[in-house]
Design a protein around this motif. Structure first.
Motif, PDB file in Angstrom:
ATOM      1  N   GLU A  43       0.739  -1.339  -0.127  1.00 41.58           N
ATOM      2  CA  GLU A  43      -0.104   0.367   0.008  1.00 41.58           C
ATOM      3  C   GLU A  43       1.114   1.006   0.009  1.00 41.58           C
ATOM      4  O   GLU A  43       2.155   1.101   0.819  1.00 41.58           O
ATOM      5  CB  GLU A  43      -0.962   0.006   1.366  1.00 41.58           C
ATOM      6  N   ASN A  44       0.337   1.769  -1.011  1.00 41.76           N
ATOM      7  CA  ASN A  44       1.344   3.491  -0.878  1.00 41.76           C
ATOM      8  C   ASN A  44       2.697   3.658  -1.611  1.00 41.76           C
ATOM      9  O   ASN A  44       3.449   4.600  -0.607  1.00 41.76           O
ATOM     10  CB  ASN A  44       0.413   4.562   0.452  1.00 41.76           C
TER      11      ASN A  44
ATOM     12  N   ASN B 257      -3.307  -4.069   1.924  1.00 41.46           N
ATOM     13  CA  ASN B 257      -3.770  -3.501   2.442  1.00 41.46           C
ATOM     14  C   ASN B 257      -4.266  -2.123   2.913  1.00 41.46           C
ATOM     15  O   ASN B 257      -3.954  -1.251   2.059  1.00 41.46           O
ATOM     16  CB  ASN B 257      -3.336  -3.763   5.080  1.00 41.46           C
TER      17      ASN B 257
ATOM     18  N   PRO C 149      -4.708   1.214   4.667  1.00 38.80           N
ATOM     19  CA  PRO C 149      -3.771   2.715   5.806  1.00 38.80           C
ATOM     20  C   PRO C 149      -5.537   2.745   6.768  1.00 38.80           C
ATOM     21  O   PRO C 149      -6.252   2.519   6.438  1.00 38.80           O
ATOM     22  CB  PRO C 149      -3.751   3.196   5.241  1.00 38.80           C
ATOM     23  N   SER C 150      -5.072   2.817   8.261  1.00 38.67           N
ATOM     24  CA  SER C 150      -6.141   2.645   9.220  1.00 38.67           C
ATOM     25  C   SER C 150      -7.413   4.135   8.692  1.00 38.67           C
ATOM     26  O   SER C 150      -7.873   4.116   9.125  1.00 38.67           O
ATOM     27  CB  SER C 150      -5.153   3.243  10.503  1.00 38.67           C
TER      28      SER C 150
ATOM     29  N   LEU D  82      -5.660   5.123   0.468  1.00 39.48           N
ATOM     30  CA  LEU D  82      -4.625   4.237  -0.830  1.00 39.48           C
ATOM     31  C   LEU D  82      -4.228   5.419  -1.371  1.00 39.48           C
ATOM     32  O   LEU D  82      -4.893   5.680  -2.921  1.00 39.48           O
ATOM     33  CB  LEU D  82      -5.888   3.135  -0.533  1.00 39.48           C
TER      34      LEU D  82
END
Length: 345
Positions: free
Chosen positions: A162-163, A267, A269-270, A274
């Motif tokens: 992710e990212n 995933n 992110p919290s 994204l």
């Protein structure tokens, strides 16, 4: 293929000047190429957004590889030479020829990145280990450098975290003519591709449910301006027309998130934000090949697996459109923001 990609908030990197290196060549006939990423008229992967301070910084690393292909009368001779970086200074590096290389003054030379690997007799690929054809060159009647599978096919481009933008190094197609002055040459690579950075906001429900994205897709209501494979002729390169000039179109472009087959995922992110870095074919204003059309509505979709092996997945989507045709120019980054909603089951 070890060029380093960073997403930076500071000002984008200024390309180093391409002064010739002092090279000792008296006995071993060592041939070197000093190669600069990008070209003198454009910084490397500059954002085309309101915030001009953002950008992608690209640097060479030690033991980087480029390929130099031999051309005779605009035809690939079948000879490919792998040059290796020996002196690295950010966006500029000196590459040394393999043992036994001697230039033929009757031939022309073209440098390409990623470095090419022999796939079968007369056919060479440049790209990732699973033969994603970021670049392909063949002997015979097909006197083109071609590219495919960036956004289609079984082995299309993928982002493993992710990212993260490190995967872009595998799809950063670059080409330059090579003119030796004695045993040395200075070149400025021209980037053929572009990057779309999708800044996506997913709903809180997707975060709390532990959804895991495995595919990103953009689909237009028509295939206008959207290409999934393309080519550039060796004769065009010789004339300095270094840009993709044609190919096949599709209304759907996609990339995997996780691995090359889509069997794994990443995933969210919290905070639910994204970023997906999508390599696409770039265009030159003279070719007007790759662009977003004002007459097309585009749906973007993130497909997710459930948090557990037996949990249901979900799809999240949004629509975008343009008020005017927008070129996707080679060597540039475009940032598109979208807020996604869950597709009702």
């Amino acid at each position: 293929m070890k060029k380093i990609f960073y997403f930076v908030v500071a000002a984008t990197m200024v390309l180093a000047s391409c002064s010739k290196e002092d090279v000792y060549t008296s006995q071993n006939e060592t041939y070197t190429i000093t190669a600069t990423i990008g070209n003198t008229s454009r910084t490397t992967y500059t954002d085309q957004t309101a915030d001009a301070e953002k950008g992608l910084k690209v640097e060479w690393e030690a033991n980087e590889k480029i390929s130099v292909i031999e051309v005779n009368d605009n035809k690939f001779t079948g000879n490919v030479y792998e040059f290796t970086s020996t002196n690295v200074a950010g966006a500029t590096a000196t590459f040394t020829a393999p043992a036994g290389f001697t230039k033929n003054d009757s031939y022309q030379y073209v440098a390409v990145y990623p470095a090419l690997q022999k796939f079968e007799e007369g056919t060479y690929f440049g790209g990732t280990a699973n033969n994603v054809a970021t670049l392909q060159v063949k002997t015979g009647n097909n006197q083109y450098i071609t590219s495919s599978m960036l956004t289609s096919g079984t082995n299309k481009a993928y982002q493993s975290k992710e990212n993260d933008c490190s995967h872009l190094k595998n799809y950063d197609a670059m080409v330059s003519t090579v003119t030796f002055n004695g045993n040395v040459a200075d070149i400025n690579f021209t980037k053929l591709n572009a990057v779309i950075k999708w800044d996506l906001t997913l709903p809180e429900e997707a975060v709390t449910a532990g959804m895991k994205p495995y595919m990103f897709t953009i689909e237009g209501t028509s295939n206008t301006g959207m290409f999934y494979d393309t080519s550039i002729s060796l004769s065009a390169i010789a004339e300095g027309k270094i840009y993709w000039s044609g190919g096949n179109r599709s209304k759907t472009l996609s990339m995997n998130l996780g691995n090359s087959t889509g069997s794994t995922s990443i995933n969210i992110p919290s905070d639910g934000n994204l970023s997906v870095y999508m390599p696409v074919f770039g265009t030159n204003p003279n070719s007007y090949m790759q662009f977003f059309s004002k007459d097309v509505t585009y749906s973007i979709t993130v497909n997710c697996k459930g948090a557990g092996a037996y949990d249901d997945g979900a799809e999240y989507t949004a629509s975008i459109s343009c008020t005017e045709n927008k070129l996707i120019e080679q060597g540039k980054v475009y940032v598109i923001k979208a807020t996604l909603e869950k597709i009702a089951e």
